[in-house]
Write an enzyme that holds these catalytic residues in place. Structure first.
Site, PDB file in Angstrom:
ATOM      1  N   HIS A  70     -24.044  32.622  19.345  1.00 46.54           N
ATOM      2  CA  HIS A  70     -23.963  33.915  18.675  1.00 46.54           C
ATOM      3  C   HIS A  70     -25.355  34.390  18.236  1.00 46.54           C
ATOM      4  O   HIS A  70     -25.701  35.564  18.361  1.00 46.54           O
ATOM      5  CB  HIS A  70     -23.015  33.780  17.479  1.00 46.54           C
ATOM      6  CG  HIS A  70     -22.976  34.981  16.594  1.00 46.54           C
ATOM      7  ND1 HIS A  70     -23.617  35.026  15.376  1.00 46.54           N
ATOM      8  CD2 HIS A  70     -22.390  36.194  16.755  1.00 46.54           C
ATOM      9  CE1 HIS A  70     -23.419  36.208  14.819  1.00 46.54           C
ATOM     10  NE2 HIS A  70     -22.679  36.939  15.628  1.00 46.54           N
ATOM     11  N   GLU A  73     -27.167  35.695  21.135  1.00 43.38           N
ATOM     12  CA  GLU A  73     -26.663  37.035  21.475  1.00 43.38           C
ATOM     13  C   GLU A  73     -27.419  38.098  20.670  1.00 43.38           C
ATOM     14  O   GLU A  73     -27.898  39.095  21.219  1.00 43.38           O
ATOM     15  CB  GLU A  73     -25.162  37.094  21.171  1.00 43.38           C
ATOM     16  CG  GLU A  73     -24.529  38.468  21.340  1.00 43.38           C
ATOM     17  CD  GLU A  73     -23.591  38.834  20.204  1.00 43.38           C
ATOM     18  OE1 GLU A  73     -23.860  39.824  19.499  1.00 43.38           O
ATOM     19  OE2 GLU A  73     -22.586  38.107  19.995  1.00 43.38           O
ATOM     20  N   HIS A  74     -27.573  37.858  19.357  1.00 43.57           N
ATOM     21  CA  HIS A  74     -28.316  38.806  18.520  1.00 43.57           C
ATOM     22  C   HIS A  74     -29.759  38.925  18.997  1.00 43.57           C
ATOM     23  O   HIS A  74     -30.298  40.018  19.126  1.00 43.57           O
ATOM     24  CB  HIS A  74     -28.344  38.312  17.065  1.00 43.57           C
ATOM     25  CG  HIS A  74     -27.180  38.764  16.258  1.00 43.57           C
ATOM     26  ND1 HIS A  74     -27.327  39.491  15.105  1.00 43.57           N
ATOM     27  CD2 HIS A  74     -25.851  38.591  16.420  1.00 43.57           C
ATOM     28  CE1 HIS A  74     -26.130  39.747  14.591  1.00 43.57           C
ATOM     29  NE2 HIS A  74     -25.221  39.206  15.369  1.00 43.57           N
ATOM     30  N   GLU A 146     -23.585  38.774   7.962  1.00 46.91           N
ATOM     31  CA  GLU A 146     -22.413  38.869   8.846  1.00 46.91           C
ATOM     32  C   GLU A 146     -21.421  37.762   8.497  1.00 46.91           C
ATOM     33  O   GLU A 146     -20.218  37.999   8.392  1.00 46.91           O
ATOM     34  CB  GLU A 146     -22.857  38.763  10.313  1.00 46.91           C
ATOM     35  CG  GLU A 146     -21.708  38.995  11.284  1.00 46.91           C
ATOM     36  CD  GLU A 146     -22.135  38.908  12.755  1.00 46.91           C
ATOM     37  OE1 GLU A 146     -23.314  38.627  13.022  1.00 46.91           O
ATOM     38  OE2 GLU A 146     -21.265  39.105  13.616  1.00 46.91           O
TER      39      GLU A 146
END
Lengths: 434, 424
Positions: A70, A73-74, A146
């Protein structure tokens, strides 16, 4: 001309798609659809579960911190020169995004104009990583918030707890975003290590859907993609001794909610190696859910009338080659009583047997919802890639659904529904608010 | 966009948008009511009770089985606030006839939906006591569950503080104490009022025999004495005397900061594209000023975005932050607005925002419900342009116009939802 272009059609759905292996190593699907919006998703078989891996040429396994897929991905959105990929898409007007799941990471956009320019941007930014220690540090703040946002969401906490109650070993237990502690261990070297392993084009697929020309897509692949050396990734999921039974029978959590929220999970470790068989079981489980738990079922109506479940009562199954479970969930003033009634109802239904009329109606429902899912380019693209990663073709779904019999569904009920496979997670209101 | 409009009865229209692109047909029934403390809870409850049973299919089980038989038409309820109006009713998405060879899905489903609205299951001339009791509980659970989603809860709290005394502050689901007082009889009275007095707009998007549907609908209104009321919006408040600062304490891990602004925009100006374009530049996209600065440069939050309302002219900015970052985040959010007021918009930002809005407008043609909602909600404001016409207006907009819009915007309310302790 594209070498070895495969065309697959479904007459019932009035749809078709093209598939080819680009010379770079990338697998490409083009699904023509006469809508205004076109959609593209470029995805890698890499998700939160892949934290221990090696190449077939490596000696040792590499173990990486939770949440790194993840995080990556950012970070991929940051391009050389401090430009953000979003800024590049802004020039074409495309609406871009990305998501990470347990087993995949996908980068996507939808566009009504300038589709091919946007496709170039997509293929380009995902194949050009650029990380610095400084930008990695900065990302920790954003991802920390997040994680905080999901921590405040009862539904997301409930789901996490349920997975941990269902499984002892399976890496679906790992939080997709990781934790603030785990992501603190991420640095540039580990990011590149993961990137170079999983973002090899031979481990990736591009799916596009819309008013798109397959030859043009191929040309853009030619222009942007470099040939990737074929590799073999060995992943250790460390789940050889995952028990058939659930890990624990209950998981409780307190949060600021108005009423308890529960999820009953039904674990299934009997996962076929054959993709079509998995798809069949998945659709059959949906039919079974429709028969047992939909608004047309006696269970729903009895509990709803007794105010034991709410209008948001739902069921759904997740079946991939890595894990399989079925969930029913709702708000309830008394989750334990719902659980008991669920167990009794299933046993009673097993004894009585499923009836043909409700099977036919439920099958009609699943048949119809499959057809309905082919009206949006985004929905088609996402569904296509999810199924490709599970080795199944969505154009085969109607035939698979048609092949399901009452006997087949009855067998799932008989074999898959036993108390040792059930667990329940509950989010309760805070003690001082009860 | 609308291909034909049928006048079904006084104040009742059937709007047909014909398209063959989809595998389904979409229908929505929209009742339009003034948003009022006296009726909001009744109107919120009505669709829930209407979908419980018809005189032919009196129980939920029978009704659901009938829907499954019709290839599982998805019937849903709706209840929305739109400025000082409340819009509620039913909507359905059904498979197109060409996918079935045994029944006429469209006509049968439409009949069933008409039955839900015009021939509901009654006991002694009013709604069933059991159904009303059950659905009251559903509505009460819904009201109580608003606290579960802290982000939207914080936004609603901001609205209720900012719009005190305005109709828009009335909660969409009504108030608990008022819901509890509803009886089968009083709800039936509200039903009669809805059928006889509220304007009703029906939308069909897809490919079906619309004449037959129009006739079916007309036959349902034969015995109804229609006396439709006039619907008008409350005047929009533009002035701000002083900025309100509100802090609530709840058990949250992350603080939710919501800023409410009055944009001075009035829908009668018919210049919504300007405010939308402004919003896109300010905080409506991942390349907006809020996203690029407050999130990406300052690393303060994951969420930081702005939304505007066409009908109320209000703008809200949402963000999730650490408790001790409230002042710095608030200042950063306001600084970005000041920047636009000074005209600090680059050509790239401006062109990107235009393209992004145009992309969004054009994609409306790919969703049946989006098409119906576009026409319907704009018609309430007296606007009849199509998405493509709005695209042309966007193309012609200048940076100076956006700067001018920004200079009308005033901060009204700062709302912060936080926990007691520090969160690190």
């Amino acid at each position: 001309m594209i070498k070895d272009l495969v065309v697959t059609e479904s007459q019932l759905l009035e749809e078709k798609h093209y598939r080819f292996k680009h010379k770079s190593g990338l697998e490409v699907y083009v699904f023509p659809k006469d809508l205004t919006t076109s959609y593209a998703i470029f995805a890698t078989r890499y998700g939160s579960m892949d934290n221990k891996f090696k190449l077939s040429t490596d000696k040792e396994f590499t173990i990486v911190p939770d949440g790194i897929a993840h995080f990556l991905e950012h970070k991929l959105f940051e391009c050389e020169g401090g430009i953000d990929a979003f800024e590049l898409f802004a020039k074409t007007g495309a609406s871009a995004n990305a998501y990470t799941s347990n087993t995949m990471t996908g980068y996507l956009f939808s566009a009504t104009d300038n589709f091919y320019e946007s496709l170039e941007i997509l293929l380009d930014f995902v194949t050009h990583p650029y990380f610095t220690e400084e930008t990695v540090q900065k990302e920790m703040g954003i991802i920390g918030q997040e994680i905080g946002m999901y921590e405040d969401r009862p539904g997301s906490r409930l789901n996490k707890e349920l997975l941990k109650a269902l499984y002892k070993k399976n890496k679906i237990r790992i939080d997709i975003a990781g934790t603030c502690e785990s992501i603190a261990k991420i640095n540039v070297d580990i990011l590149y290590k993961c990137y170079n392993t999983f973002y090899n084009l031979n481990n990736m697929t591009l799916a596009v859907c819309g008013d798109v020309d397959v030859d043009k897509v191929n040309e853009i692949c030619d222009k942007i993609l470099k040939v990737a050396k074929p590799i073999e990734i060995i992943r250790d999921y460390e789940d050889d001794d995952e028990p058939k039974e659930v890990n624990k029978k209950r998981a409780y959590l307190q949060m600021d909610v108005s009423k308890p929220i529960f999820s009953i999970g039904i674990k299934d470790t009997n996962i076929s190696k054959c993709p079509k068989e998995r798809a069949k079981k998945s659709y059959a489980t949906e039919i079974l859910n429709e028969m047992l738990f939909s608004q047309s079922s006696s269970f729903y109506n009895e509990l709803y009338d007794a105010n034991l479940i709410s209008i948001d009562f739902s069921s759904g199954c997740e079946l991939t080659k890595y894990y399989s479970f079925n969930v029913i969930s709702s708000e309830s003033s008394n989750p334990e009583l719902v659980y008991k009634k669920f167990v009794d109802y299933v046993e009673e239904t097993k004894k009585k047997g499923l009836d043909k009329e409700s099977f036919d109606l439920a099958k009609k429902t699943i048949y119809s919802s499959n057809i309905k899912s082919f009206d949006s380019t985004e929905e088609i693209g996402d569904k296509l890639i999810f199924n490709v990663f599970d080795d199944f073709d969505i154009l085969d779904a109607s035939d698979v659904i048609n092949s399901i019999t009452l006997e087949y569904v009855s067998d799932i009920l008989k074999e898959g529904y036993k108390e040792e496979y059930y667990t329940m997670a509950v989010v309760e209101p805070l003690a001082d608010k009860k | 966009m609308v291909d034909c409009i049928y006048e079904i009865a006084n104040g009742v229209h059937l709007n047909y948008i014909e398209t063959k692109k989809f595998k389904t047909n979409y229908v929505s029934f929209n009742f339009i009511a003034p948003l009022s403390e006296k009726t909001v809870h009744y109107n919120a409850l009505l669709p829930l009770v209407l979908t419980r049973g018809t005189s032919k299919y009196p129980t939920q089980m029978e009704l659901s089985k009938r829907l499954q038989y019709l290839y599982s038409a998805d019937v849903g309820v709706s209840n929305n606030k739109y400025g000082s109006c409340q819009v509620f009713g039913l909507k359905a998405n059904m498979l197109n006839n060409r996918f079935a060879n045994d029944i006429d899905i469209n006509q049968e489903t439409i009949k069933l939906i008409c039955d839900m609205i015009f021939d509901p299951y009654l006991e002694n001339g009013v709604f069933s006591k059991a159904y009303v009791k059950g659905e009251k509980q559903t509505l009460i659970d819904g009201i109580e569950a608003q606290i579960n989603n802290k982000g939207s809860y914080a936004f609603d709290r901001m609205i209720s503080e900012m719009c005190k005394g305005e109709a828009f502050s009335i909660p969409r689901l009504g108030r608990l104490e008022n819901v509890k007082r509803i009886t089968s009889k009083s709800l039936y009275g509200a039903y009669k009022r809805a059928i006889e007095q509220y304007p009703i707009e029906i939308y069909v998007v897809g490919d079906c025999d619309i004449e037959t549907f129009a006739n079916e609908l007309k036959s349902r209104f034969v015995d109804i004495k229609r006396k439709p009321i006039d619907i008008s919006f409350e005047p929009i408040k533009e002035n701000v005397e002083s900025v309100k600062q509100i802090v609530d304490y709840e058990k949250v891990k992350q603080g939710k900061l919501v800023l409410g602004f009055r944009t001075g925009y009035n829908y009668t100006e018919n210049k919504y594209h300007l405010i939308q374009l402004f919003n896109e530049i300010y905080g409506g996209s991942p390349t907006s000023k809020l996203f690029m600065n407050v999130r990406e440069k300052m690393s303060l939050c994951y969420t930081c975005r702005s939304t505007v309302s066409q009908v109320t002219g209000m703008m809200g900015v949402n963000s999730g932050i650490e408790f001790d970052k409230k002042e710095i985040a608030e200042k950063a959010i306001i600084d970005q607005l000041e920047d636009i007021k000074k005209g600090n918009i680059t050509k790239e930002e401006f062109e990107s925002a235009k393209k992004s809005i145009i992309n969004g407008y054009k994609s409306i043609y790919d969703s049946q419900s989006a098409m119906a909602n576009w026409v319907f909600y704009r018609s309430l404001c007296g606007i009849s342009t199509t998405p493509l016409e709005e695209c042309e207006k966007i193309e012609k907009t200048t940076i100076a116009q956006i700067q001018e819009i920004a200079n009308r915007i005033k901060l009204d309310t700062v709302y912060f939802l936080r926990g007691e302790d520090s969160n690190d």
